[in-house]
Design an enzyme around this catalytic site. Structure first.
Site, mmCIF file in Angstrom:
data_model
loop_
_atom_site.group_PDB
_atom_site.id
_atom_site.type_symbol
_atom_site.label_atom_id
_atom_site.label_comp_id
_atom_site.label_asym_id
_atom_site.label_seq_id
_atom_site.Cartn_x
_atom_site.Cartn_y
_atom_site.Cartn_z
ATOM 1 N N VAL A 52 0.445 -1.024 0.030
ATOM 2 C CA VAL A 52 0.147 -0.434 0.162
ATOM 3 C C VAL A 52 1.151 1.594 0.000
ATOM 4 O O VAL A 52 0.077 2.252 -0.528
ATOM 5 C CB VAL A 52 -1.157 -0.614 0.876
ATOM 6 C CG1 VAL A 52 -0.511 -0.036 2.747
ATOM 7 C CG2 VAL A 52 -2.148 0.468 1.051
ATOM 8 N N TYR A 53 1.887 0.823 0.040
ATOM 9 C CA TYR A 53 2.896 2.092 -0.215
ATOM 10 C C TYR A 53 3.212 3.329 -1.365
ATOM 11 O O TYR A 53 3.603 2.163 -1.778
ATOM 12 C CB TYR A 53 4.504 2.032 0.712
ATOM 13 C CG TYR A 53 4.368 1.455 2.420
ATOM 14 C CD1 TYR A 53 3.068 1.931 3.348
ATOM 15 C CD2 TYR A 53 5.250 0.824 3.379
ATOM 16 C CE1 TYR A 53 3.486 1.350 4.546
ATOM 17 C CE2 TYR A 53 5.636 0.355 3.986
ATOM 18 C CZ TYR A 53 4.823 1.394 4.774
ATOM 19 O OH TYR A 53 4.703 0.948 6.018
#
Length: 340
Positions: A52-53
């Site tokens: 998700v980064y």
């Protein structure tokens, strides 16, 4: 940098872990490459990211950097849980989402396996059996070597461990919680579970979003511009000025600066080193945006605060507690004869 075993496993990781959350966001690809090169040069082998980064950009940057490196010299960790698309199954810890996510992470990282695959948070909607069974299958297939959890509560972590034992599944080897001088409720349940069950603790936000970096001093009326705390205040993040501008914080910082001066280290190095002395902790995650920050944080390794200095920092940062965490309840558990 020294190497430590990750919990009760045979896996040895550097005592500092490099967090890649800013890669592709605040930190350019070229600067990210330079930071990872310097981290490895300093003896580090442990890098943590998440799908998700920056919607996969962090994994992609780590993957590009990995090309040409000796893969087995490095321990690469990533995570799954949060939304990666708009579809109904693009989020969570279902078998479908985990299977799609591991394939996407392997592709972005450009590797055949992931050393540490962590669930990024609890999923209320998915049966724990489904999540843990899927992770066990991935270990058996060779896609991942170890599994871990992040942002769990004590009962959730213990339940997952017990369920894995019951079904003879691969069990969590580490926990990634928030833990620092300003966030010590982690010690109430999570650290004892990890110590008792043999999980390595890899704390995130060891500087509490910059509060322990040395940039904040008693008497400030607003956070310095350009700091993460200033940004957090605007966006309502957890490390905001409104939440931490209080007497407890300023007392902790006063003592931190005093201990740092005695040790001949920076406040940031001192705060990270304090974590390295705590039970169960394997490797704090240093999430840096710049080479300057990395160089500073590397100075947290290869030395130790004295026992007296640790106790001083423990005392000033201790949180007020009530039952069942107070001294009376602790005494009851340790010596039943004293109960009245």
């Amino acid at each position: 940098m020294e190497f430590r075993h990750l919990g009760k496993t045979g896996l040895r990781v550097s005592e500092l872990c490099l967090g890649a959350m800013t890669f592709g966001r605040e930190t350019t690809e070229a600067d990210s490459f330079a930071i990872m090169d310097r981290f490895v040069e300093a003896g580090g082998n442990f890098i943590d990211t998440a799908d998700v980064y920056t919607r996969g950009a962090s994994e992609e940057i780590v993957g590009k950097w990995l090309k040409g490196k000796h893969r087995d010299d490095l321990v690469i960790a990533t995570k799954v849980r949060f939304g990666m698309g708009d579809g109904p199954n693009d989020v969570g810890l279902s078998r479908k989402h985990i299977m799609a996510s591991i394939e996407a992470s392997l592709r972005r990282l450009g590797t055949d396996y992931i050393d540490m695959y962590q669930v990024h948070a609890w999923d209320l909607k998915t049966p724990l059996e489904e999540t843990l069974g899927t992770l066990n299958d991935l270990v058996r297939r060779g896609y991942i070597r170890y599994i871990g959890a992040s942002n769990y509560r004590g009962w959730q972590l213990q339940k997952a461990i017990d369920l894995s034992k019951k079904n003879n599944w691969e069990s969590f080897s580490c926990l990634q919680p928030q833990y620092n001088l300003l966030t010590r409720a982690t010690e109430f349940e999570l650290i004892p579970v990890c110590v008792n069950e043999g999980l390595g603790v890899i704390p995130w936000s060891p500087l509490r979003g910059g509060w322990l970096s040395g940039k904040f001093h008693r008497g400030l009326s607003t956070p310095p511009e350009g700091t993460r705390v200033a940004e957090a205040e605007k966006k309502g993040w957890g490390e905001s000025w409104s939440k931490y501008n209080n007497e407890l914080t300023w007392n902790v910082l006063d003592e931190l600066y005093a201990v740092a001066e005695e040790a001949g280290k920076t406040p940031a190095q001192t705060a990270i080193n304090w974590l390295l002395q705590k039970p169960g902790v394997t490797a704090p995650i240093i999430g840096v945006r710049t080479m300057e920050q990395l160089e500073s944080n590397l100075g947290a390794a290869d030395w130790s605060l004295t026992e007296e200095q640790v106790l001083r920092l423990d005392g000033v940062s201790a949180l007020p507690v009530t039952y069942p965490y107070d001294a009376a309840a602790e005494k009851q558990q340790r010596n039943g004869r004293d109960y009245k």
